[in-house]
Design an enzyme around this catalytic site. Sequence first.
Site, mmCIF file in Angstrom:
data_model
loop_
_atom_site.group_PDB
_atom_site.id
_atom_site.type_symbol
_atom_site.label_atom_id
_atom_site.label_comp_id
_atom_site.label_asym_id
_atom_site.label_seq_id
_atom_site.Cartn_x
_atom_site.Cartn_y
_atom_site.Cartn_z
ATOM 1 N N CYS A 15 51.891 46.035 44.162
ATOM 2 C CA CYS A 15 52.920 46.812 44.420
ATOM 3 C C CYS A 15 52.948 47.996 43.429
ATOM 4 O O CYS A 15 52.829 48.021 42.062
ATOM 5 C CB CYS A 15 54.252 46.487 44.552
ATOM 6 S SG CYS A 15 54.708 45.016 45.418
ATOM 7 N N ARG B 65 47.109 49.439 44.090
ATOM 8 C CA ARG B 65 48.164 47.936 43.845
ATOM 9 C C ARG B 65 48.668 47.323 44.961
ATOM 10 O O ARG B 65 49.228 46.377 44.760
ATOM 11 C CB ARG B 65 49.182 48.434 42.825
ATOM 12 C CG ARG B 65 48.640 49.077 41.651
ATOM 13 C CD ARG B 65 50.145 49.561 40.983
ATOM 14 N NE ARG B 65 50.603 48.230 40.199
ATOM 15 C CZ ARG B 65 50.311 47.734 39.307
ATOM 16 N NH1 ARG B 65 49.359 48.155 38.576
ATOM 17 N NH2 ARG B 65 51.068 46.621 38.845
ATOM 18 N N TRP C 7 52.707 45.207 48.311
ATOM 19 C CA TRP C 7 51.709 44.056 48.731
ATOM 20 C C TRP C 7 52.810 42.895 49.066
ATOM 21 O O TRP C 7 53.493 42.397 48.241
ATOM 22 C CB TRP C 7 50.841 43.910 47.578
ATOM 23 C CG TRP C 7 49.771 42.761 48.039
ATOM 24 C CD1 TRP C 7 48.439 42.839 48.328
ATOM 25 C CD2 TRP C 7 49.658 41.551 47.810
ATOM 26 N NE1 TRP C 7 47.950 41.817 48.596
ATOM 27 C CE2 TRP C 7 48.571 40.749 48.189
ATOM 28 C CE3 TRP C 7 50.689 40.652 47.424
ATOM 29 C CZ2 TRP C 7 48.198 39.628 48.123
ATOM 30 C CZ3 TRP C 7 50.556 39.127 47.332
ATOM 31 C CH2 TRP C 7 49.458 38.539 47.542
ATOM 32 N N ASN D 248 58.619 44.969 42.028
ATOM 33 C CA ASN D 248 57.300 44.456 41.848
ATOM 34 C C ASN D 248 57.343 43.363 41.418
ATOM 35 O O ASN D 248 58.041 42.964 40.182
ATOM 36 C CB ASN D 248 56.254 45.433 41.277
ATOM 37 C CG ASN D 248 54.964 44.666 40.958
ATOM 38 O OD1 ASN D 248 54.378 43.914 41.637
ATOM 39 N ND2 ASN D 248 54.303 45.052 39.816
ATOM 40 N N GLY D 249 56.802 42.051 42.102
ATOM 41 C CA GLY D 249 57.008 40.823 41.387
ATOM 42 C C GLY D 249 57.702 39.899 42.324
ATOM 43 O O GLY D 249 57.925 40.115 43.741
ATOM 44 N N GLU E 130 29.238 36.348 41.151
ATOM 45 C CA GLU E 130 30.060 37.468 41.423
ATOM 46 C C GLU E 130 29.453 38.333 42.577
ATOM 47 O O GLU E 130 30.020 38.887 43.181
ATOM 48 C CB GLU E 130 29.785 38.259 40.038
ATOM 49 C CG GLU E 130 30.039 39.731 40.073
ATOM 50 C CD GLU E 130 31.700 40.074 40.118
ATOM 51 O OE1 GLU E 130 32.381 39.224 40.207
ATOM 52 O OE2 GLU E 130 31.912 41.095 40.558
ATOM 53 N N LYS F 227 31.660 39.598 45.529
ATOM 54 C CA LYS F 227 31.981 40.903 45.794
ATOM 55 C C LYS F 227 31.747 40.997 47.272
ATOM 56 O O LYS F 227 32.448 41.843 48.129
ATOM 57 C CB LYS F 227 30.729 41.883 45.250
ATOM 58 C CG LYS F 227 31.112 42.322 43.723
ATOM 59 C CD LYS F 227 32.160 43.531 44.065
ATOM 60 C CE LYS F 227 32.654 43.475 42.553
ATOM 61 N NZ LYS F 227 33.868 42.550 42.362
ATOM 62 N N GLU G 199 34.998 39.829 49.260
ATOM 63 C CA GLU G 199 36.044 40.905 49.145
ATOM 64 C C GLU G 199 35.849 41.941 49.997
ATOM 65 O O GLU G 199 36.603 42.538 50.568
ATOM 66 C CB GLU G 199 36.031 41.308 47.737
ATOM 67 C CG GLU G 199 36.601 40.508 46.630
ATOM 68 C CD GLU G 199 36.587 41.021 45.197
ATOM 69 O OE1 GLU G 199 37.569 41.224 44.633
ATOM 70 O OE2 GLU G 199 35.462 41.519 44.686
ATOM 71 N N HIS H 56 20.987 19.774 46.245
ATOM 72 C CA HIS H 56 21.989 18.692 46.120
ATOM 73 C C HIS H 56 23.047 18.993 47.292
ATOM 74 O O HIS H 56 24.268 18.397 47.241
ATOM 75 C CB HIS H 56 22.805 18.621 44.987
ATOM 76 C CG HIS H 56 21.693 18.277 43.871
ATOM 77 N ND1 HIS H 56 21.430 17.039 43.832
ATOM 78 C CD2 HIS H 56 21.167 18.936 42.824
ATOM 79 C CE1 HIS H 56 20.346 16.931 42.774
ATOM 80 N NE2 HIS H 56 20.199 17.838 42.158
ATOM 81 N N LYS I 41 44.612 45.042 43.566
ATOM 82 C CA LYS I 41 43.843 45.192 42.265
ATOM 83 C C LYS I 41 44.466 44.389 41.343
ATOM 84 O O LYS I 41 44.012 43.899 40.261
ATOM 85 C CB LYS I 41 43.752 46.791 41.906
ATOM 86 C CG LYS I 41 42.921 46.534 40.481
ATOM 87 C CD LYS I 41 41.981 48.009 40.601
ATOM 88 C CE LYS I 41 40.875 48.158 39.565
ATOM 89 N NZ LYS I 41 39.842 47.339 39.964
HETATM 90 C C1 G6P Z 1 42.252 40.721 41.583
HETATM 91 C C2 G6P Z 1 41.159 41.873 41.603
HETATM 92 C C3 G6P Z 1 39.912 41.552 40.998
HETATM 93 C C4 G6P Z 1 40.012 41.239 39.676
HETATM 94 C C5 G6P Z 1 41.141 40.270 39.345
HETATM 95 C C6 G6P Z 1 41.380 40.036 37.997
HETATM 96 O O1 G6P Z 1 41.921 39.847 42.066
HETATM 97 O O2 G6P Z 1 41.097 42.254 43.017
HETATM 98 O O3 G6P Z 1 39.029 42.825 41.205
HETATM 99 O O4 G6P Z 1 38.866 40.727 39.047
HETATM 100 O O5 G6P Z 1 42.291 40.447 40.123
HETATM 101 O O6 G6P Z 1 42.135 41.127 37.508
HETATM 102 P P1 G6P Z 1 42.220 41.594 35.997
HETATM 103 O O7 G6P Z 1 43.230 42.876 35.911
HETATM 104 O O8 G6P Z 1 42.870 40.397 35.262
HETATM 105 O O9 G6P Z 1 40.733 41.789 35.387
#
Ligand code: G6P
Length: 604
Positions: free
Chosen positions: A2, A27, A75, A101-102, A478, A482, A485, A501, A599
């Site tokens: 949010c 956000r 969100w 937000n929250g 990672e 990616k 996502e 395994h 994010k």
């Molecule tokens: C969300 C984002 C990720 C990020 C993670 C941790 O899931 O989409 O891209 O790595 O949060 O966020 P931070 O701000 O703690 O690095």
Amino acid sequence: MCGIVGYTGPNPALSRIIEGLRRLEYRGYDSAGVALIEKPASPLQVVKRAGKLANLESELVKNSEANTGIGHTRWATHGGPTDENAHPHIDGSGKLAVIHNGIIENYLELKRELERRGHKFTSETDTESVAFLLAEEFKVVNDLAEAMRLVCKRLKGSFTLLAIHSDVPGLVVGARRNSPLVVGVGTGENFLASDVSAFISHTKSALELGQDEIVSVTSSEVKVMNLAGESVSPKAYEITWDAKAAERGGYSHFMLKEIFEQPKAIADTLIGRITESGLITLPEIEKLNLDFDRILILACGTAYHAGLIGKYALEEWSKTPVDVELASEFRYRNPVLSKKTLVITISQSGETMDTLMALRHAKSLGASTISICNTIGSTIPRESDAVLYTHAGPEIAVASTKALLTQIVAIYLLAMNFGKEKAGVDLKKIATELLSLPNKVEEILETVEPLREMTRGYKDATSVLFLGRQVGYPAALEGALKLKELAYMHAEGFAGGELKHGPIALIENGTPVIAIIPSEESEIAAKMKSNIQEVIARGAKVIAIADSSVKIDLPTIIRIPTTLDLLQPILAIVPLQVFAYEMAVARGNDVDQPRNLAKSVTVE
Ligand code: G6P
């Protein structure tokens, strides 16, 4: 999660708010709304719409005269992304509006109580209760900030709240607990927002707000008090980047721009902290108790992968055992920590709820804490004993790229610092290599076009596997994250040694497998080559991301420059980011705002 903006000043509030929401849309982007004080003591103008901000914009009356208002991009947590559940939420009179937000954890209890007193709810959110409570308190105390203080005392959970009331035009009131809120101090105008990007094109002066603080903002004054009603002086700071940094600047997506900004971001994180001769200067941690015998890294998402990658160098150079744990797991168990445990939290935003809670948990158990963070003045660094800022600049795309690489670099810096005078640690050699990374990343980016083209050929694959060993293993994790996502594809990262395994059973004819190979000198290179042969024998199509010294004959090899094997993820991850980016574009996905994600995850 949010985005929140409040504005009051001589200018049209609507355009300031919409501009802010546009910058905060990363956000949360499932619905959006605004509330404006058009006329004193009259119902507010409230417009809200499900879907992206653009849906709201097309509904708005462009020539609003209002000078005060609030806006929200959501969100969803409680109640689906509908027009009714979108914020702002208003009280019965329509003169008071709230955005949030929250999560208000005791909202059901509050809702029942309010319903008993005759309030009619129109949404399924946890926020609407706050609107009614605030209206009730305002009626009694006739002071919006005081009413907010009294309401906050009754709330459980995490929140940033903003409220306006048309009986007090020209005033925006806010409050925060475990969720971000900053003040933008302009000339004759003031802002409240989830982060500074919302007002960066109007002012670079900001004020930090602490935990459980209530802020009242008029066009000429900012007043802050704590939950006890005592006046508090907020800490002022200047934002070091400008509006341009938070714009796409000719790139088709923020993510692509941020991928291409990585050479500079790495250089900016290193600047002033390291010399060619291996001298490390980290004044940020000078006052910290460095008498530790164990290091624990806590983080979420991509930042967790930074921890997994950094562990190898940190342990090898500092000669100290290092564990890495998901913050969300750590916070709910009873770990054994002592005063001699150094906890490093990693967070781009500095606001991730699970990381914040894990940090507090670690502190309560006596550990010393350092945070690696990209957002100046955010909660996690403020609550840590020391902070090492990664100077990556604003990262807008939801999927983290430049923040990750700079987080890894920050761990290398700590590892070198802790490795001073430790046997077998050649700081000069490491420093030379670290300082050459920006150019090496640049080199990869200059030759990335064939990879982009090749990626499109895999767009209909149903699953992609990523393989690596040693530091290549978390890099593979990672790569898979990616792709999930951004491309919404099934993707998994595996340690090469684990292939037999279980994961090898997933290989079918044509399954794409991306394998990361370190330099030919490393004993891991030969092992990776064997893994590659094993998957090829079962029909996989292998894409190797290989150090340029590697001798291997494959139809698809992405060569990356040679560096120390421990540093290789910084280079190997770049093609993985490009692969995920291009796949998302090829599949027609929203690259910067992937479905269901946000994010900054400020709820649990
Ligand atoms: C969300 C984002 C990720 C990020 C993670 C941790 O899931 O989409 O891209 O790595 O949060 O966020 P931070 O701000 O703690 O690095």
